[in-house]
Structure formats: C-alpha cells, structure tokens
Design a protein around this motif. Structure first.
Motif, short mmCIF file in Angstrom:
data_model
loop_
_atom_site.label_atom_id
_atom_site.label_comp_id
_atom_site.label_asym_id
_atom_site.label_seq_id
_atom_site.Cartn_x
_atom_site.Cartn_y
_atom_site.Cartn_z
N LEU A 91 -8.00 -1.84 13.42
CA LEU A 91 -7.31 -0.80 12.67
C LEU A 91 -5.81 -0.90 12.93
N TYR A 92 -5.02 -0.68 11.89
CA TYR A 92 -3.56 -0.73 11.99
C TYR A 92 -2.98 0.53 11.36
N THR A 93 -1.85 0.95 11.90
CA THR A 93 -1.11 2.06 11.32
C THR A 93 0.06 1.46 10.56
N PRO A 94 0.14 1.70 9.25
CA PRO A 94 1.27 1.16 8.47
C PRO A 94 2.60 1.72 8.97
N LEU A 95 3.59 0.87 9.04
CA LEU A 95 4.92 1.30 9.47
C LEU A 95 5.86 1.45 8.29
N TYR A 96 5.91 0.45 7.42
CA TYR A 96 6.70 0.56 6.20
C TYR A 96 6.23 -0.47 5.21
N GLU A 97 6.64 -0.27 3.98
CA GLU A 97 6.23 -1.15 2.88
C GLU A 97 7.40 -1.32 1.94
N ARG A 98 7.54 -2.51 1.43
CA ARG A 98 8.57 -2.77 0.44
C ARG A 98 7.93 -3.38 -0.80
N THR A 99 8.55 -3.12 -1.91
CA THR A 99 8.13 -3.74 -3.16
C THR A 99 9.34 -4.45 -3.77
N ALA A 100 9.06 -5.33 -4.70
CA ALA A 100 10.14 -6.09 -5.35
C ALA A 100 11.05 -5.17 -6.13
N THR A 101 12.31 -5.49 -6.13
CA THR A 101 13.26 -4.75 -6.93
C THR A 101 13.60 -5.59 -8.16
N THR A 102 13.87 -4.92 -9.24
CA THR A 102 14.18 -5.66 -10.46
C THR A 102 15.64 -5.55 -10.83
#
Length: 98
Positions: free
Chosen positions: A87-98
């Motif tokens: 199990l992992y706790t998400p720290l941050y997420e990024r998505t592509a920028t346009t």
C-alpha cells in the motif's frame, strides 16, 4: 486515497493468469471504496505484471481483501504467480500541460 501496487511474476500460462485476474477484478469493482485499477504487463518481460489500484481509504481495501469471497480469487492468482503487494499513500500527481 490509498494506492495498492502489486507486482506479479507469472509462472503459469499468461492467459490463465489474465483470466483469473479479470475475475478478481470483477469482485473488486463491486466492493465499497474501490475507485479504479489498471493491470499492466511489462514491455519486455512477458512474465512480469503490475496492478495499480486506487481505493478511497485503507479500511475499504482491507475489508475487501478480508472478504470471505476473496479467498478463492487469491488462491487462483497464487497458483499462477508470485506477488509483491504493498500500500502507498499518494504524495502528488502531475498531468501534462497544453
């Protein structure tokens, strides 16, 4: 949100493992707190798979894997593969920028 990552090394027929995983997947999608998951096969090693699953919280995940119906799914997968579940706790997420 909690993320479950399970790496599998398949030692049985890949088709049987994928079928057993699909049946397990149907079980999980009906469990409270399940958000989504993705099964991936390694690009170069056909015996290596990874499952990334998102759950609303740890309690929901633990309730699902402790559910009596899950025992048969676990046994079917263990007959075809070894696994490394965590199990992992998400720290941050990024998505592509346009």
């Amino acid at each position: 949100m909690i993320t479950f990552i399970n790496r599998f090394t398949v030692h049985g027929p890949a088709e049987e493992f994928e079928r057993a995983f699909d049946e397990s997947s149907h079980f999980f999608t009906a469990q409270p707190g399940f958000v989504r998951h993705r099964l991936m096969r390694h690009h170069e090693d056909p015996t290596a798979y990874a499952n990334l699953a998102e759950w609303e919280d740890e309690e929901s995940f633990l309730n699902a894997v402790r559910h009596p119906e899950f025992a048969a799914h676990r046994a079917a997968l263990q007959a075809l593969a070894t696994s490394d579940p965590n199990l992992y706790t998400p720290l941050y997420e990024r998505t592509a920028t346009t």
